[in-house]
Scaffold this motif. Sequence first.
Motif, PDB file in Angstrom:
ATOM      1  N   ILE A 184     -50.964 -48.441  -3.924  1.00 35.51           N
ATOM      2  CA  ILE A 184     -49.852 -49.625  -3.658  1.00 35.51           C
ATOM      3  C   ILE A 184     -48.546 -49.215  -3.135  1.00 35.51           C
ATOM      4  CG2 ILE A 184     -48.852 -51.310  -4.903  1.00 35.51           C
ATOM      5  CD1 ILE A 184     -51.906 -51.387  -5.194  1.00 35.51           C
ATOM      6  N   GLU A 185     -48.341 -49.844  -2.161  1.00 33.22           N
ATOM      7  CA  GLU A 185     -46.597 -49.509  -1.378  1.00 33.22           C
ATOM      8  C   GLU A 185     -45.514 -49.544  -2.554  1.00 33.22           C
ATOM      9  OE1 GLU A 185     -48.812 -52.153  -0.414  1.00 33.22           O
ATOM     10  OE2 GLU A 185     -48.982 -51.972   1.766  1.00 33.22           O
ATOM     11  N   SER A 186     -44.831 -48.602  -2.392  1.00 32.87           N
ATOM     12  CA  SER A 186     -43.611 -48.520  -3.376  1.00 32.87           C
ATOM     13  C   SER A 186     -42.990 -49.636  -3.708  1.00 32.87           C
ATOM     14  CB  SER A 186     -42.586 -47.295  -3.119  1.00 32.87           C
ATOM     15  OG  SER A 186     -43.466 -46.212  -2.871  1.00 32.87           O
ATOM     16  N   ASP A 187     -42.715 -50.500  -2.858  1.00 30.68           N
ATOM     17  CA  ASP A 187     -41.813 -51.699  -3.119  1.00 30.68           C
ATOM     18  C   ASP A 187     -42.611 -52.864  -3.475  1.00 30.68           C
ATOM     19  OD1 ASP A 187     -43.182 -52.141  -0.698  1.00 30.68           O
ATOM     20  OD2 ASP A 187     -41.660 -52.822   0.646  1.00 30.68           O
ATOM     21  N   ILE A 188     -43.877 -52.643  -3.488  1.00 28.46           N
ATOM     22  CA  ILE A 188     -44.798 -53.800  -4.023  1.00 28.46           C
ATOM     23  C   ILE A 188     -45.002 -53.627  -5.538  1.00 28.46           C
ATOM     24  CG2 ILE A 188     -47.029 -54.842  -3.973  1.00 28.46           C
ATOM     25  CD1 ILE A 188     -45.285 -55.615  -1.625  1.00 28.46           C
ATOM     26  N   VAL A 189     -44.934 -52.216  -5.952  1.00 29.75           N
ATOM     27  CA  VAL A 189     -45.207 -51.932  -7.192  1.00 29.75           C
ATOM     28  C   VAL A 189     -44.623 -52.740  -8.428  1.00 29.75           C
ATOM     29  CG1 VAL A 189     -45.537 -50.120  -9.100  1.00 29.75           C
ATOM     30  CG2 VAL A 189     -46.126 -49.503  -6.880  1.00 29.75           C
ATOM     31  N   PRO A 190     -43.086 -52.797  -8.496  1.00 26.97           N
ATOM     32  CA  PRO A 190     -42.440 -53.513  -9.207  1.00 26.97           C
ATOM     33  C   PRO A 190     -42.895 -55.081  -9.373  1.00 26.97           C
ATOM     34  CG  PRO A 190     -41.003 -52.109  -7.872  1.00 26.97           C
ATOM     35  CD  PRO A 190     -42.322 -52.158  -7.336  1.00 26.97           C
ATOM     36  N   THR A 191     -43.472 -55.607  -8.377  1.00 29.64           N
ATOM     37  CA  THR A 191     -43.795 -56.947  -8.335  1.00 29.64           C
ATOM     38  C   THR A 191     -44.981 -57.227  -8.982  1.00 29.64           C
ATOM     39  OG1 THR A 191     -44.976 -57.048  -6.365  1.00 29.64           O
ATOM     40  CG2 THR A 191     -42.532 -57.076  -6.232  1.00 29.64           C
ATOM     41  N   LEU A 192     -45.765 -56.285  -9.473  1.00 27.51           N
ATOM     42  CA  LEU A 192     -47.079 -56.682 -10.097  1.00 27.51           C
ATOM     43  C   LEU A 192     -46.789 -56.579 -11.508  1.00 27.51           C
ATOM     44  CD1 LEU A 192     -49.171 -53.610  -8.135  1.00 27.51           C
ATOM     45  CD2 LEU A 192     -48.865 -55.992  -7.613  1.00 27.51           C
ATOM     46  N   ASP A 193     -47.798 -57.399 -12.138  1.00 28.69           N
ATOM     47  CA  ASP A 193     -47.825 -57.712 -13.451  1.00 28.69           C
ATOM     48  C   ASP A 193     -48.273 -56.653 -14.410  1.00 28.69           C
ATOM     49  OD1 ASP A 193     -46.973 -60.403 -13.000  1.00 28.69           O
ATOM     50  OD2 ASP A 193     -49.151 -61.091 -13.217  1.00 28.69           O
ATOM     51  N   VAL A 194     -49.309 -55.941 -13.706  1.00 22.11           N
ATOM     52  CA  VAL A 194     -49.802 -54.558 -14.284  1.00 22.11           C
ATOM     53  C   VAL A 194     -48.661 -53.421 -14.575  1.00 22.11           C
ATOM     54  CG1 VAL A 194     -52.012 -55.056 -13.659  1.00 22.11           C
ATOM     55  CG2 VAL A 194     -50.718 -53.461 -12.070  1.00 22.11           C
ATOM     56  N   SER A 195     -47.558 -53.484 -13.555  1.00 30.35           N
ATOM     57  CA  SER A 195     -46.478 -52.293 -13.478  1.00 30.35           C
ATOM     58  C   SER A 195     -45.960 -52.356 -14.855  1.00 30.35           C
ATOM     59  CB  SER A 195     -45.501 -52.573 -12.533  1.00 30.35           C
ATOM     60  OG  SER A 195     -44.685 -53.633 -12.606  1.00 30.35           O
ATOM     61  N   GLU A 196     -45.743 -53.527 -15.659  1.00 33.19           N
ATOM     62  CA  GLU A 196     -45.066 -53.242 -17.029  1.00 33.19           C
ATOM     63  C   GLU A 196     -45.780 -52.345 -18.129  1.00 33.19           C
ATOM     64  OE1 GLU A 196     -43.232 -56.258 -20.286  1.00 33.19           O
ATOM     65  OE2 GLU A 196     -44.071 -57.118 -18.600  1.00 33.19           O
ATOM     66  N   PHE A 197     -47.065 -52.289 -17.776  1.00 36.67           N
ATOM     67  CA  PHE A 197     -48.045 -51.659 -18.925  1.00 36.67           C
ATOM     68  C   PHE A 197     -48.774 -50.566 -18.407  1.00 36.67           C
ATOM     69  CE2 PHE A 197     -47.708 -56.101 -19.858  1.00 36.67           C
ATOM     70  CZ  PHE A 197     -46.892 -56.090 -21.253  1.00 36.67           C
ATOM     71  N   GLU A 198     -49.447 -50.509 -17.023  1.00 37.66           N
ATOM     72  CA  GLU A 198     -50.194 -49.485 -16.607  1.00 37.66           C
ATOM     73  C   GLU A 198     -49.074 -48.343 -15.965  1.00 37.66           C
ATOM     74  OE1 GLU A 198     -54.120 -50.128 -15.243  1.00 37.66           O
ATOM     75  OE2 GLU A 198     -53.216 -52.270 -14.966  1.00 37.66           O
ATOM     76  N   PRO A 199     -49.504 -47.033 -15.844  1.00 38.53           N
ATOM     77  CA  PRO A 199     -48.780 -45.851 -15.374  1.00 38.53           C
ATOM     78  C   PRO A 199     -48.424 -46.115 -14.118  1.00 38.53           C
ATOM     79  CG  PRO A 199     -50.946 -45.131 -15.973  1.00 38.53           C
ATOM     80  CD  PRO A 199     -50.941 -46.623 -16.312  1.00 38.53           C
ATOM     81  N   LEU A 200     -47.018 -46.336 -13.532  1.00 44.68           N
ATOM     82  CA  LEU A 200     -46.539 -46.129 -12.363  1.00 44.68           C
ATOM     83  C   LEU A 200     -47.178 -45.172 -11.411  1.00 44.68           C
ATOM     84  CD1 LEU A 200     -42.895 -47.590 -12.900  1.00 44.68           C
ATOM     85  CD2 LEU A 200     -45.139 -48.781 -12.548  1.00 44.68           C
ATOM     86  N   ARG A 201     -47.205 -43.899 -12.131  1.00 41.72           N
ATOM     87  CA  ARG A 201     -47.480 -42.634 -11.288  1.00 41.72           C
ATOM     88  C   ARG A 201     -48.851 -42.903 -10.644  1.00 41.72           C
ATOM     89  NH1 ARG A 201     -46.359 -36.838 -13.692  1.00 41.72           N
ATOM     90  NH2 ARG A 201     -47.746 -37.754 -15.333  1.00 41.72           N
ATOM     91  N   ALA A 202     -49.814 -43.623 -11.094  1.00 43.07           N
ATOM     92  CA  ALA A 202     -50.923 -44.172 -10.792  1.00 43.07           C
ATOM     93  C   ALA A 202     -51.214 -45.051  -9.901  1.00 43.07           C
ATOM     94  CB  ALA A 202     -52.071 -44.327 -12.185  1.00 43.07           C
ATOM     95  N   LEU A 203     -50.170 -45.752  -9.769  1.00 42.61           N
ATOM     96  CA  LEU A 203     -50.016 -47.056  -8.866  1.00 42.61           C
ATOM     97  C   LEU A 203     -49.356 -46.652  -7.513  1.00 42.61           C
ATOM     98  CD1 LEU A 203     -49.159 -49.892 -11.516  1.00 42.61           C
ATOM     99  CD2 LEU A 203     -51.362 -49.334 -10.466  1.00 42.61           C
TER     100      LEU A 203
END
Length: 269
Positions: A184-203
């Motif tokens: 996932i593009e870095s600037d898109i990651v914070p907009t994803l619902d899953v980013s609150e719970f799933e490991p950011l390093r894996a996204l």
Amino acid sequence: MVRDILSRASAMLKNSDTPLLDARILLAKAMGKSDAALIFNEPSEKELKVFYSYIEKRKSGIPVAYILGEKEFMGLTFKLNQDTLIPRPDTECLVEKVIEKNSFDSPKIIDLCTGSGCIGISLAVFIKNATCDLTDISVGAMEMAKKNTELNGVQCRTKVFKKDILTEEIEKGYDIIVSNPPYIESDIVPTLDVSEFEPLRALDGGSDGLSFYKVIAKKAYAALDEGGMLALEIGYNQGESVRNLLNDFSEVQIFKDYGDNDRVIIAIK
């Protein structure tokens, strides 16, 4: 009574896309029963207390798989923790294509960025003579992958160890290299619902989402023997971009998932 319980719980989960399904799964978990058994059994007060604690977690947005601590993938069960992504049905397409395209009697496989181990372990289960190394940079993910090798009975044909694919080489001698890397593009990651719970390093796959593919493409080509396979999960819009990174390979194919999106790319050396 169960119908009423599920109805009330579903109403509490109004922000969920699947409130009734979530409630059924969580009630079955609280009661230690199968979903079908809910028709014939009433929950005890203790089970109801556990159930409503699950519902409160789900109300806060925590995915059902994290509440349960497990997820089904390829018909197998995988334990999860906060260091592992939740396995997705789309990723099953990657496993299915590797099984279909495998031409080795006893393939030696390495699963890069393994997380829960769902890809590599599934391959070890369904390719009976396969051995598989599971690698990740996260110690927490490695611990869970190790548990999942035992849970699925392939601990004798798998090995779990730490590897930072961005800085370390892939050893030679593998027949199949497989990975579902962060894409996932870095600037898109914070907009994803899953980013609150799933490991950011894996996204997070870097500014263009291709950071891991650029590295894996070069290192996999160097590590594979002639005829070896590189198999990658990709984002729905990354097919041609990743294909262009694999120009050294003799054969490259892109495959779609069940939603008709580009999802898997396989390259043969």
